[in-house]
Design a protein around this motif. Structure first.
Motif, mmCIF file in Angstrom:
data_model
loop_
_atom_site.group_PDB
_atom_site.id
_atom_site.type_symbol
_atom_site.label_atom_id
_atom_site.label_comp_id
_atom_site.label_asym_id
_atom_site.label_seq_id
_atom_site.Cartn_x
_atom_site.Cartn_y
_atom_site.Cartn_z
ATOM 1 N N LYS A 19 -47.183 30.478 41.097
ATOM 2 C CA LYS A 19 -45.918 30.696 40.848
ATOM 3 C C LYS A 19 -45.720 30.632 39.098
ATOM 4 N N PHE A 21 -42.606 31.398 36.143
ATOM 5 C CA PHE A 21 -41.275 31.230 35.915
ATOM 6 C C PHE A 21 -40.984 32.040 34.507
ATOM 7 N N THR A 74 -42.956 21.291 41.253
ATOM 8 C CA THR A 74 -42.896 22.740 41.791
ATOM 9 C C THR A 74 -43.656 23.002 43.056
ATOM 10 N N LYS A 77 -41.743 21.501 45.893
ATOM 11 C CA LYS A 77 -40.610 22.130 46.467
ATOM 12 C C LYS A 77 -41.301 23.431 47.207
ATOM 13 N N MET A 78 -42.395 23.957 46.785
ATOM 14 C CA MET A 78 -43.027 24.776 47.684
ATOM 15 C C MET A 78 -43.465 24.397 49.222
ATOM 16 N N LEU A 83 -38.742 26.398 47.267
ATOM 17 C CA LEU A 83 -39.280 27.563 46.402
ATOM 18 C C LEU A 83 -40.401 28.315 47.427
ATOM 19 N N ARG A 84 -40.640 29.672 47.028
ATOM 20 C CA ARG A 84 -41.679 30.376 47.781
ATOM 21 C C ARG A 84 -42.607 30.873 46.616
ATOM 22 N N ASP A 86 -45.115 33.121 44.463
ATOM 23 C CA ASP A 86 -45.328 34.427 44.317
ATOM 24 C C ASP A 86 -46.600 35.112 44.888
#
Length: 246
Positions: A19, A21, A74, A77-78, A83-84, A86
């Protein structure tokens, strides 16, 4: 020794997750224009997670450890689905309740009572289930006198009490906790920890992110240490904490 699952199927499967950003270096159109004229870089890619893989079994209590920017929040949250990735995949088995951001999912113009029903529904509870557990939720939160007040008038501590109370009264299989125990007074923190231990003893899977290293090493048998978005260590929580303190 870490508790092992009786089931061969993990509660949480994280496989080669990545992931990134985009970090912006300007905050206004004027700054962007000046930076562009000077040919300065306007953005930078920040790789929060870079090929992270692990499994968490039924009934395990796992601490996600790492310094700020290591990717632990992060990752949480996945797992929660906020969140998804990448690339790669994050799979969960069972009902997930996330205590990730105090007051997340609360509607400021609704009362505490109305928000209990709203949050319980988001966590998969029926109205009948919520009716049956409503008084227990309110009693645990210790904010009964404010339960019909709009939550926009609540303090962060009151948000915490209500959000935590709703989450731990659901039929949860996986409980995610991110720094939430750092809010509130000491007696309430102790009550929260006691309830979390009860859930763990009942076979629920826990994933905890906290800067309170003594607390997580005591609460969790296993620690996953993240550095620069990668798994640096996965094993005994006390050893993981020692590595954090080196």
């Amino acid at each position: 020794m870490p508790r092992t699952s009786e089931s061969s199927t993990p509660r949480i499967l994280v496989e080669d997750v990545r992931k990134a950003f985009l970090l912006r270096h300007t905050h206004s159109f004027k700054e962007t224009f000046v930076a562009a004229l000077r040919r300065k870089k306007l953005t930078t890619d920040f790789r929060a997670l870079d090929g992270v893989s692990f499994e968490i079994g039924e009934g395990e209590a796992v601490a996600l450890l790492g310094y700020n920017g290591s990717g632990k929040s992060t990752m949480l949250k996945m797992i929660s689905g906020v969140l998804r990735p990448d690339s790669g995949k994050v799979l969960t088995r069972g009902r997930v309740a996330g205590l990730i951001e105090v007051g997340a999912g609360f509607h400021p113009d609704l009362s505490g009572r109305e928000n209990i029903y709203l949050n319980a529904a988001i966590l998969g509870m029926s109205k009948k289930e919520t009716d049956e557990r409503f008084q227990s939720i309110v009693d645990f939160s210790e904010i009964e006198q404010f339960i019909d007040t709009e939550v926009k008038h609540y303090s962060s501590g009151m948000f915490l009490r209500l959000a935590f109370s709703v989450a731990i009264h659901t039929e949860v299989d996986i409980l995610l906790i991110d720094e939430i125990l750092s809010v509130g007074d000491e007696p309430f923190q102790k009550k929260c920890l006691a309830r979390i231990r009860e859930l763990h003893a009942a076979g629920k899977s826990l994933v905890v992110v906290s800067h309170d290293l003594d607390m997580v090493s005591d609460l969790c048998e296993r620690g996953i240490l993240l550095r620069d978005g990668q798994v640096a260590f996965d094993g005994d929580s006390k050893r993981a904490v020692e590595m954090m303190r080196v």
